[in-house]
Design a protein around this motif. Structure first.
Motif, PDB file in Angstrom:
ATOM      1  N   ARG A 102      16.590  34.646  -2.113  1.00  0.00           N
ATOM      2  CA  ARG A 102      16.040  35.474  -3.189  1.00  0.00           C
ATOM      3  C   ARG A 102      16.256  36.968  -2.899  1.00  0.00           C
ATOM      4  O   ARG A 102      16.890  37.671  -3.648  1.00  0.00           O
ATOM      5  CB  ARG A 102      14.552  35.141  -3.313  1.00  0.00           C
ATOM      6  CG  ARG A 102      13.747  36.089  -4.124  1.00  0.00           C
ATOM      7  CD  ARG A 102      13.755  35.729  -5.608  1.00  0.00           C
ATOM      8  NE  ARG A 102      12.903  36.644  -6.338  1.00  0.00           N
ATOM      9  CZ  ARG A 102      11.606  36.505  -6.465  1.00  0.00           C
ATOM     10  NH1 ARG A 102      11.001  35.460  -5.947  1.00  0.00           N
ATOM     11  NH2 ARG A 102      10.898  37.386  -7.124  1.00  0.00           N
ATOM     12  N   CYS A 103      15.760  37.451  -1.735  1.00  0.00           N
ATOM     13  CA  CYS A 103      15.823  38.898  -1.482  1.00  0.00           C
ATOM     14  C   CYS A 103      16.946  39.278  -0.524  1.00  0.00           C
ATOM     15  O   CYS A 103      17.198  40.451  -0.286  1.00  0.00           O
ATOM     16  CB  CYS A 103      14.487  39.404  -0.949  1.00  0.00           C
ATOM     17  SG  CYS A 103      14.114  38.830   0.724  1.00  0.00           S
ATOM     18  N   CYS A 109      17.454  35.171   3.205  1.00  0.00           N
ATOM     19  CA  CYS A 109      16.679  34.625   2.092  1.00  0.00           C
ATOM     20  C   CYS A 109      17.533  34.529   0.827  1.00  0.00           C
ATOM     21  O   CYS A 109      18.202  35.491   0.464  1.00  0.00           O
ATOM     22  CB  CYS A 109      15.482  35.528   1.826  1.00  0.00           C
ATOM     23  SG  CYS A 109      14.579  35.088   0.335  1.00  0.00           S
ATOM     24  N   CYS A 168       9.831  32.957   2.638  1.00  0.00           N
ATOM     25  CA  CYS A 168      10.544  34.088   3.207  1.00  0.00           C
ATOM     26  C   CYS A 168       9.504  35.043   3.788  1.00  0.00           C
ATOM     27  O   CYS A 168       8.533  35.393   3.109  1.00  0.00           O
ATOM     28  CB  CYS A 168      11.356  34.784   2.121  1.00  0.00           C
ATOM     29  SG  CYS A 168      12.007  36.369   2.660  1.00  0.00           S
ATOM     30  N   CYS A 173       9.936  38.605   1.304  1.00  0.00           N
ATOM     31  CA  CYS A 173       9.513  38.656  -0.100  1.00  0.00           C
ATOM     32  C   CYS A 173       8.489  37.571  -0.430  1.00  0.00           C
ATOM     33  O   CYS A 173       7.991  37.500  -1.552  1.00  0.00           O
ATOM     34  CB  CYS A 173      10.717  38.557  -1.039  1.00  0.00           C
ATOM     35  SG  CYS A 173      11.498  36.921  -1.030  1.00  0.00           S
ATOM     36  N   THR A 175       8.717  34.597  -1.135  1.00  0.00           N
ATOM     37  CA  THR A 175       9.090  33.538  -2.074  1.00  0.00           C
ATOM     38  C   THR A 175       9.123  32.210  -1.340  1.00  0.00           C
ATOM     39  O   THR A 175       9.544  32.153  -0.188  1.00  0.00           O
ATOM     40  CB  THR A 175      10.507  33.789  -2.626  1.00  0.00           C
ATOM     41  OG1 THR A 175      10.510  35.060  -3.201  1.00  0.00           O
ATOM     42  CG2 THR A 175      10.905  32.741  -3.637  1.00  0.00           C
TER      43      THR A 175
END
Ligand SMILES: Cc1cc2nc3c(=O)[nH]c(=O)nc-3n(C[C@H](O)[C@H](O)[C@H](O)COP(=O)(O)O)c2cc1C
Ligand code: FES
Lengths: 428, 281
Positions: free
Chosen positions: B173-174, B171, B231, B234, B236
């Motif tokens: 983001r995370c 991911c 995701c 998370c 997102t």
């Protein structure tokens, strides 16, 4: 770039869903119409806005609505024409697939204005995704009380049916569409009587194009004066232009009516592909007469295009560069119309076959100068002599290419074949 | 053909509403054509004369009285595709399939037809095979399209194609991995994400072989639908920096282990993807 009205939601993730549409102000116009306006006031607003039909003929929408008799008891219907079959046209598809709720809101407001409680959307059979999204949108709207027995808690109720077509160009013609909805062959009816008095199942019926109906919510929401301030005098509002053919960036562009062809092609559609020269344009779909590069400064609206001997039609702009053979274009289109002729009227059914044979002769080096004149003669024997306007449309490709590019026909005849043939193999 | 099947269609249509055309559409969908026996049953049950039923059946293009091939190849010869030389594409299909337009190959595999404008002129010339759109087709693509169809349009032959290699992604983001070692696709751990479309919400597993388009999902995603990717850790939404150059839908970014980023198109059926190994997240 002007503010977008019809395409404002396109490109937003999930734009086809009710929650997205509502979060962007959707269905407020319907609420306003139901709470604050009388049906006749909605019709008046549409009249005052100057909205003209986007399906091809440019007929004033408010006026069309006012033809529906007020005093006849029994049901009356609204049909949304989503058959979009005119070659080169792919603008309604964008709305159907990306913003079906805008159309449904337009339909609901129009039905309220016309006291219609049952509406039909006739969608082209090939538009599977559009039909799916539309059906889902109807279900969503019914669930939310935006369609169905008591719209937004009012006394006004509306049932919307989505009907899928089965592959026939002529079913885009309004009376053929009605026949097809009734489960028959799509054979156009003799007019008069007009559908406004005798339409679907013999009842008063209004038929409007997808884009036309999609303009209605913003007219109600922002007022007719606002709508009339967009575009030019007598040609008001935004328009979707579907640009295809030899341009760098084909696609659907929303611009005010009256934008010049040059601006549309060179500022928005990226100019002619591969830096070639512009030769000809069909400015409103395959049924509109070709115009030439010299006319590129024409304003893209109903009246300006009519003044140069063409038409805005459906707003499908088909662009042809200088390597395009106009005889071949006319041949391809005449074949199409021959195939799609419903066969009721002899001039259209027989004449188009004859024209195809003559055009083939010229294209493949068996033609004579007399054939060119004969083509024009047959064309005048079809045009205006058929039940529906398809006959007029069908001869336009041959007629207009001869009118503007006669020298090209003559050089085919002189040299015994197509001067572009060698180029044909090379392109792409 | 079984009389009961036709009767079932008639009963369903009677219940849901829908006239002759809707009935014939269902019959056509079931058999790939309109068998005469079926038309007789339809005529009797609807009370429309056989002449009437036949007239409707022969008027519309989507109906066929003769059986069609297993695959229907439609080449657009509408004006916009025509000026981009679709006539040559038709000729090439005719040559390679050894049939004329409107005909079916003797092994009943392919039917070739021409159509006039599929409403996708901007990306023409258009060829549609069994509902799969091929855009900007030229003569050179014809044999590739036919091969793809013969191989199965949704299947990708993995072995022996050097453009296909495995990637491991996470991911943006995370940075949690998307790799699912318990669920194999193409014999490799799959990439697991969450997707949403319409009212559906569920898992989607992609092949981790770059170049393979094999996917499995909890819910059938309709062709051409644009799907929102999330995701699974998370939650997102995975939204790329740009739109797909082929179809305009948003792209979905994922971080490639050992550096780089892969972007895939969020539209079902669109095959655009891009691997940028030089960009570090
Ligand atoms: C042969 C033929 C085909 C047509 N096809 C379409 C079509 O596909 N979509 C459409 O909206 N109008 C089409 N029209 C125009 C319709 O007859 C009708 O004028 C239009 O739907 C009215 O809607 P409007 O007033 O909103 O423009 C066609 C007309 C003819 C003669
Ligand atoms: S002309 Fe081929 S899709 Fe429109």
């Amino acid at each position: 770039m002007a503010e977008k009205i019809l395409l404002k939601n396109v490109g937003i993730p999930g734009s086809e869903r009710l929650e997205t549409y509502r979060s962007r102000g959707g269905y407020r116009a319907l609420e306003k119409a139901l709470r604050e306006l009388k049906p006749s006031e909605v019709t008046d607003a549409v009249k005052k806005s100057g909205l003209r039909g986007r399906g091809g003929a440019g007929f004033p929408t408010g006026l069309k609505w006012s033809f529906v008799p007020k005093d006849v008891p029994g049901p009356r219907y609204l049909c949304c024409n989503a058959d979009e079959g005119e070659p080169g046209t792919f603008k309604d598809r964008v709305i159907l697939e990306n913003d079906p709720h805008m159309l449904l809101e337009g339909i609901a407001i129009s039905c309220f204005a016309l006291s219609v409680v049952e509406a039909f959307i006739y969608i082209r059979g090939e538009f599977a995704l559009g039909a799916e999204r539309l059906e889902r949108a109807v279900a969503e709207a019914e669930e939310a009380g935006l369609l169905g027995p008591n719209v937004l808690g009012s006394d006004f109720g509306l049932k919307v049916h989505v009907h899928r077509g089965a592959g026939s160009y002529i079913c885009g013609e309004e009376t053929a569409l009605l026949e097809s909805l009734e489960g028959k062959r799509g054979l156009p009816r003799l007019k008069p009587p007009f559908p406004a008095s005798v339409g679907l199942y013999g009842r008063p019926t209004v038929i409007n194009n997808v884009e036309t109906l999609s303009c209605v919510p913003s007219i109600v929401q922002n007022g007719p004066e606002w709508f009339a301030s967009i575009g030019t005098k007598g040609n008001t509002g935004p328009k979707l232009f579907a640009v295809s053919g030899h341009v760098e960036r084909p696609g659907v562009y929303e611009l005010p009516l009256g934008v010049t062809l040059r601006e549309l092609l060179f500022e928005y559609a990226g100019g002619i592909r591969g830096g070639r020269g512009l030769k000809a344009v069909m400015p409103g779909g395959s049924s509109t007469p070709v115009i030439t590069a010299e006319q590129a400064d024409v304003k893209m609206d109903f009246d300006s295009l009519a003044a140069v001997g063409s038409a805005l039609g459906s707003g499908a702009v088909i662009v042809m560069d200088d390597a395009t053979c106009m005889v071949e274009v006319a041949l391809g289109l005449t074949k199409f119309y021959r195939h799609e002729s419903c066969g009721q009227c002899t001039p259209c059914r027989e004449g188009l076959g004859w024209m195809v044979r003559l055009l083939e002769g010229i294209e493949f080096g068996r033609g004579s100068t007399a054939d060119i004149d004969l083509l024009l003669e047959i064309a005048s024997g079809i045009s205006g002599k058929t039940l529906c306007p398809m006959g007029d449309a069908a001869v336009i490709p041959a007629q207009s290419t001869i009118a503007r590019f006669r020298d090209e026909y003559e050089s085919h005849v002189r040299t015994g074949g197509c001067p572009f043939k060698s180029a044909a193999g090379k392109v792409e | 053909m079984k009389a009961e099947d036709i009767q079932a269609i008639l009963d369903k249509r009677k219940k849901e509403g829908g006239g002759l055309i809707a009935i014939l559409e269902d019959v056509q969908a079931k058999y790939g054509c309109l068998p005469q026996e079926a038309l007789k049953i339809v005529s009797k049950s609807t009370g429309r004369s056989m002449v009437d039923v036949f007239a409707v059946a022969t008027f519309y293009r989507s109906f066929s009285l003769k059986p069609r091939g297993r695959h229907l190849v439609s080449v657009c010869v509408g004006t916009a595709c025509h000026v981009r030389r679709s006539a040559l594409i038709v000729q090439e299909f005719e040559k390679q399939l050894a049939i004329a337009r409107g005909q079916t190959t003797s092994d009943r595999e392919f039917t070739l037809e021409t159509v006039n404008c599929l409403g996708a002129c901007a990306i023409g010339p258009i060829v549609v095979v069994d509902g799969h759109y091929f855009s900007q087709v030229n003569v050179g693509h014809v044999s590739r399209i036919l091969k793809k169809v013969r191989d199965g349009l949704d299947k990708v032959e993995v072995k022996g194609d050097e453009r296909i290699f495995p990637v491991e992604v996470s991911c943006p983001r995370c940075n949690h991995t998307f790799m699912d070692r318990t669920h194999l696709i193409d014999g490799k751990p799959s990439i697991r994400v969450t997707i949403a479309f319409g009212n559906q919400h569920g898992w989607l597993r992609l092949s981790s072989l770059y170049g393979s388009y094999n996917v499995e999902s909890e819910y059938e995603v309709p062709p051409q639908a644009i799907v929102n990717f999330f995701c699974p850790h998370c939650h997102t939404e995975l939204i790329g920096g740009w739109d797909c150059p082929e179809c305009g839908a948003p792209t979905v970014p994922m971080i490639v282990r050992n550096g780089g980023i892969v972007q895939i198109c969020s539209r079902k059926g669109c095959r655009y993807h891009m691997l940028d190994l030089t960009r570090h997240a």
